[in-house]
Design a protein around this motif. Sequence first.
Motif, PDB file in Angstrom:
ATOM      1  N   GLY A  55       0.846  -1.196   0.000  1.00 39.89           N
ATOM      2  CA  GLY A  55       0.000   0.000   0.000  1.00 39.89           C
ATOM      3  C   GLY A  55       0.877   1.240   0.000  1.00 39.89           C
ATOM      4  O   GLY A  55       2.053   1.184  -0.377  1.00 39.89           O
ATOM      5  N   LEU A  56       0.320   2.350   0.464  1.00 43.18           N
ATOM      6  CA  LEU A  56       1.051   3.624   0.412  1.00 43.18           C
ATOM      7  C   LEU A  56       2.387   3.546   1.137  1.00 43.18           C
ATOM      8  O   LEU A  56       3.421   3.954   0.603  1.00 43.18           O
ATOM      9  CB  LEU A  56       0.210   4.721   1.058  1.00 43.18           C
ATOM     10  N   ALA A  57       2.369   2.996   2.359  1.00 46.76           N
ATOM     11  CA  ALA A  57       3.597   2.980   3.158  1.00 46.76           C
ATOM     12  C   ALA A  57       4.617   1.985   2.591  1.00 46.76           C
ATOM     13  O   ALA A  57       5.794   2.312   2.452  1.00 46.76           O
ATOM     14  CB  ALA A  57       3.264   2.613   4.613  1.00 46.76           C
ATOM     15  N   GLY A  58       4.156   0.772   2.261  1.00 50.42           N
ATOM     16  CA  GLY A  58       5.062  -0.268   1.774  1.00 50.42           C
ATOM     17  C   GLY A  58       5.728   0.126   0.464  1.00 50.42           C
ATOM     18  O   GLY A  58       6.951  -0.051   0.291  1.00 50.42           O
ATOM     19  N   VAL A  59       4.947   0.672  -0.452  1.00 49.33           N
ATOM     20  CA  VAL A  59       5.507   1.056  -1.761  1.00 49.33           C
ATOM     21  C   VAL A  59       6.515   2.190  -1.578  1.00 49.33           C
ATOM     22  O   VAL A  59       7.596   2.182  -2.177  1.00 49.33           O
ATOM     23  CB  VAL A  59       4.370   1.454  -2.740  1.00 49.33           C
ATOM     24  N   ARG A  60       6.173   3.160  -0.748  1.00 41.17           N
ATOM     25  CA  ARG A  60       7.094   4.285  -0.526  1.00 41.17           C
ATOM     26  C   ARG A  60       8.413   3.781   0.070  1.00 41.17           C
ATOM     27  O   ARG A  60       9.492   4.178  -0.350  1.00 41.17           O
ATOM     28  CB  ARG A  60       6.429   5.290   0.422  1.00 41.17           C
TER      29      ARG A  60
END
Length: 409
Positions: A13-18
């Motif tokens: 999600g947002l955190a993992g991809v970043r």
Amino acid sequence: MTSNSRVVVLGAGLAGVRLARRLGELGVPALLVGDEEHRPYNRVLLAEVLAGRYSPDVIALPAPAGLVRAKVTGIDSDRRVLSCADGSEIAYGTLVLATGSNPVLPPLRGLFTPDHVLPEGVHAFRTMDDCLGLSKAVRPGVRAVVIGGGLLGVSAARALAVRGAQVVLAQQAERLMERQLDPNASRLVLRHLKDLGVEVHTECRVRDVRCLGGAVRSVEMADGYALDADLVVLACGVSPRAGLAKAAGIAVHKGVLVDDALRTSDPRIRAIGDCAQHDGTVYGLAAPALEQADVLAASLAGDPDARYTGTRALTRLTLAGNSAFDLAAFDLAAFGETEPRPGDDVVQLADATRGTYRKVVVRDDRLVGGVLVGELGTVGALARAWEGAEPLPSDGGPLLHLLTNDGGT
Ligand SMILES: Cc1cc2nc3c(=O)[nH]c(=O)nc-3n(C[C@H](O)[C@H](O)[C@H](O)COP(=O)(O)OP(=O)(O)OC[C@H]3O[C@@H](n4cnc5c(N)ncnc54)[C@H](O)[C@@H]3O)c2cc1C
């Protein structure tokens, strides 16, 4: 790189991809594991996909190189191995949990079928699949009931109304977005929804979802009043997705407990984003998730000073204009304490014709909160003053700017 020193990021999600992207930039290869079928995407923009404003492609995130699609079902922290639903295993040296949140499913009678599947027509609103399912079901004239009047419920109600549905929003609290907004700002959100044809019921508790042949037919309130419904959206909040961590013996309270290095009770396992609880807080917002990812990337790349000390998170809601309803865009930002305590100073400006409203709360020369609706020109300066918690200049500084920015004296 051997699997023993490998960084595995669980959750795309947002955190993992970043995090995976930042690690790549810092020369630390990472394996990103996610269970969603779609290319990683910006969840914050799902309502715009539902509203038909963006296609799913537009909200896709740049896909990191090492992305594996798998549903992880267990963490063996002794062997440092993840087990997956397809029977495969993934070894890690350091594991990062970025598993996000689950939607809260309210305890309504009739909500669950014997096989624990939501009845046909009842949808959560968390994933791209939820969004595409809703999108497929919504047609002009469809009767939709949105349960919950927070940020998520307001966004969903608006998107469905823009698509031509007859929308009723049922909110248990006395006003919309009551956790972020003061009563005046809540009223402006209500007006915006009403202008779109949304019927809003506040102080209204739903107790039952009635189905026929496995499909939803109506929603019944605590007072016995029933609303016909072809579609029901559950927007009753989220809870951290911490089940895997808990089962592996990692300390979990509301979320997975982390320290300033975003380390869990297992020194080989870190956690970031919606699933993590730092210093008593589970944020459930995008900005802290991204900030945690950046700090953790620096830490895993060897920066001994990388520390996460909390985020002063701003709530932003942008509802695009709609020519079919002759509606201008509706933009809102809220931060900190929007209701004053005795002794606080309040500066407030309202323009009923333009639907703008601005208010800041000052305590002992420090900005402690504010809400801006419709006119956000000063949000950057105010947010910085709030985040920095610096004493405000005695000449009025940002407050003066707020007052004079668009001549609204
Ligand atoms: C419709 C909507 C609108 C929103 N609007 C805003 C907004 O305006 N502003 C704001 O700040 N925030 C908003 N949010 C919240 C924001 O999206 C989240 O705070 C953010 O996505 C958190 O990022 P995350 O990476 O922690 O979690 P997520 O983005 O939820 O990602 C977690 C990922 O992990 C995967 N995963 C979980 N468990 C496993 C497993 N066992 N195996 C494999 N994969 C797994 C999940 O499938 C998911 O893809 C909104 C959320 C929604 C749903």
